[in-house]
Write a protein that holds these residues in place. Structure first.
Motif, short mmCIF file in Angstrom:
data_model
loop_
_atom_site.label_atom_id
_atom_site.label_comp_id
_atom_site.label_asym_id
_atom_site.label_seq_id
_atom_site.Cartn_x
_atom_site.Cartn_y
_atom_site.Cartn_z
N ILE A 72 31.43 35.39 46.14
CA ILE A 72 32.19 36.39 46.90
C ILE A 72 33.69 36.13 46.79
O ILE A 72 34.50 37.08 46.81
CB ILE A 72 31.74 36.44 48.38
CG1 ILE A 72 32.22 37.74 49.04
CG2 ILE A 72 32.20 35.22 49.14
CD1 ILE A 72 31.63 38.99 48.48
N LYS A 73 34.09 34.87 46.64
CA LYS A 73 35.51 34.58 46.45
C LYS A 73 35.98 35.08 45.09
O LYS A 73 37.10 35.59 44.95
CB LYS A 73 35.78 33.08 46.60
CG LYS A 73 35.70 32.61 48.04
CD LYS A 73 35.99 31.12 48.17
CE LYS A 73 35.98 30.68 49.64
NZ LYS A 73 36.25 29.24 49.80
N ALA A 74 35.12 34.94 44.09
CA ALA A 74 35.46 35.45 42.76
C ALA A 74 35.53 36.98 42.78
O ALA A 74 36.41 37.57 42.13
CB ALA A 74 34.41 34.99 41.74
N ILE A 75 34.65 37.60 43.54
CA ILE A 75 34.71 39.05 43.70
C ILE A 75 36.00 39.45 44.40
O ILE A 75 36.66 40.43 44.02
CB ILE A 75 33.48 39.55 44.50
CG1 ILE A 75 32.22 39.43 43.65
CG2 ILE A 75 33.68 41.01 44.96
CD1 ILE A 75 30.94 39.72 44.40
N GLY A 76 36.38 38.70 45.42
CA GLY A 76 37.63 38.96 46.14
C GLY A 76 38.83 38.95 45.21
O GLY A 76 39.73 39.80 45.32
N GLU A 77 38.86 37.99 44.29
CA GLU A 77 39.97 37.92 43.33
C GLU A 77 39.97 39.15 42.43
O GLU A 77 41.04 39.69 42.12
CB GLU A 77 39.83 36.65 42.49
CG GLU A 77 40.11 35.36 43.27
CD GLU A 77 40.01 34.13 42.39
OE1 GLU A 77 39.87 34.29 41.15
OE2 GLU A 77 40.06 33.00 42.93
N LYS A 78 38.81 39.59 42.03
CA LYS A 78 38.71 40.75 41.16
C LYS A 78 39.20 42.03 41.83
O LYS A 78 39.83 42.88 41.20
CB LYS A 78 37.26 40.95 40.69
CG LYS A 78 36.75 39.93 39.69
CD LYS A 78 37.33 40.16 38.31
CE LYS A 78 36.69 39.23 37.28
NZ LYS A 78 37.30 39.39 35.94
N ILE A 79 38.92 42.17 43.12
CA ILE A 79 39.28 43.42 43.81
C ILE A 79 40.58 43.28 44.59
O ILE A 79 40.99 44.20 45.31
CB ILE A 79 38.15 43.89 44.74
CG1 ILE A 79 37.91 42.89 45.88
CG2 ILE A 79 36.87 44.12 43.95
CD1 ILE A 79 36.82 43.35 46.87
N GLY A 80 41.24 42.12 44.45
CA GLY A 80 42.54 41.94 45.08
C GLY A 80 42.50 41.79 46.59
O GLY A 80 43.41 42.25 47.29
N MET A 81 41.45 41.13 47.11
CA MET A 81 41.34 40.93 48.54
C MET A 81 41.18 39.45 48.87
O MET A 81 40.55 38.70 48.12
CB MET A 81 40.16 41.71 49.12
CG MET A 81 40.27 43.22 48.94
SD MET A 81 38.91 44.13 49.76
CE MET A 81 39.42 44.03 51.48
N GLU A 82 41.79 39.05 49.97
CA GLU A 82 41.68 37.68 50.44
C GLU A 82 40.36 37.53 51.21
O GLU A 82 40.09 38.27 52.15
CB GLU A 82 42.84 37.35 51.38
CG GLU A 82 42.94 35.90 51.77
CD GLU A 82 43.42 35.01 50.64
OE1 GLU A 82 42.98 33.83 50.60
OE2 GLU A 82 44.21 35.48 49.80
N VAL A 83 39.52 36.60 50.78
CA VAL A 83 38.21 36.42 51.40
C VAL A 83 38.29 35.42 52.55
O VAL A 83 38.76 34.30 52.38
CB VAL A 83 37.17 35.96 50.36
CG1 VAL A 83 35.86 35.58 51.05
CG2 VAL A 83 36.92 37.05 49.34
N GLN A 84 37.80 35.85 53.70
CA GLN A 84 37.73 34.99 54.89
C GLN A 84 36.26 34.90 55.28
O GLN A 84 35.63 35.89 55.61
CB GLN A 84 38.56 35.58 56.02
CG GLN A 84 38.56 34.76 57.30
CD GLN A 84 39.29 35.47 58.42
OE1 GLN A 84 38.68 36.14 59.26
NE2 GLN A 84 40.61 35.36 58.42
N VAL A 85 35.72 33.67 55.24
CA VAL A 85 34.30 33.47 55.48
C VAL A 85 34.04 33.04 56.91
O VAL A 85 34.69 32.14 57.43
CB VAL A 85 33.72 32.42 54.51
CG1 VAL A 85 32.23 32.21 54.78
CG2 VAL A 85 33.94 32.84 53.07
#
Length: 262
Positions: A72-85
């Protein structure tokens, strides 16, 4: 003298007021610029249950880690969003989407029941349930599960399956490892849980338990996916496109090798 003094004081106050006004405007403009900069990258709040290795677990730094978290962090980088778990109970994940969290990734199987409440991304992993038994157990087939004391993780496919077994006495736990601990203490006869975490627990308690393949019990293959807010096609498209890119550029395979070992 008094009139001049009053005039001087008034003039001074007006000047201070003017400067203060200029200062406030500048501060406001600066704050606006700072806020714009911080808002440039949106935050994706992701719910998980960090008690399902190797997909999610608490890392050495005390934060959630595992295949799902890395994905999900890698997905976040792809879509330009900061991931907070956010680590939370598995059983509360679906109901929290669109409220406390934006999406959930937690080795979650796509089911028709869950699809009534949330949408799902494209599948990112296929799995099957396994059965953990004490060494020397006579449990080997689906018939052996009838009337057995079965431990499961609350809200998981394992619980759904166990609830359908004739005569089964099902105990549901917030964490799968708690079910395994009760198995080791003789409180349940077996534990039904997804194959990968079952393998982790099998290695962890190799002197006490055996892990049996789900095929022995007729369990069917399941598909893991990311749970999304109902009707948010824009977010779904972004995540699905990111998944495709991660699979095509080799990142997905690297994560599988690192965390799952396949």
């Amino acid at each position: 003298m008094k009139k001049k003094l009053v005039a001087t004081v008034v003039a001074t106050m007006m000047m201070i007021g003017t400067l203060a006004g200029c200062g406030s405007a500048a501060t406001s403009e600066t704050a606006g610029a700072d806020n714009a900069g911080s808002a440039a990258k949106e935050t994706l709040v992701v719910g998980t249950n960090a008690a399902f290795p190797p997909f999610e677990y608490v890392g050495d730094d005390g934060n959630p880690d595992g295949f799902d978290i890395a994905l999900i962090k890698a997905i976040g980088e792809k879509i330009g969003m900061e991931v907070q778990v956010q680590d939370m109970e598995f059983d509360s994940l679906v109901s929290s989407i669109g409220n406390k969290i934006d999406v959930a990734i937690a080795g979650m199987t796509v089911t028709e029941e869950r699809k009534n409440t949330v949408d799902f991304s494209d599948s990112y992993y296929s799995a099957v349930q396994a059965v953990i038994v004490p060494k020397g157990s006579s449990i080997a087939t689906a018939d052996d599960l009838k009337n057995a004391k079965i431990g499961v993780q609350l809200g998981t496919t394992g619980e759904f399956i166990a609830d359908e077994i004739e005569g089964a006495d099902v105990s549901a736990y917030n964490k799968a490892v708690d079910a395994v601990n009760d198995l080791n203490n003789g409180r349940v006869d077996c534990v039904i849980v997804d194959k990968n975490p079952a393998s982790v627990f099998g290695a962890q308690f190799s002197d006490k338990v055996d892990v049996l393949e789900g095929s022995q019990f007729g369990f069917e293959q399941e598909n893991y996916a990311i749970a999304l807010p109902k009707g948010n096609t824009e977010l779904a498209d972004k995540i699905n496109n990111a998944l495709k890119e991660l699979k095509s550029d080799g990142t997905y395979d690297e994560l599988v090798s690192k965390y799952i070992g396949e």
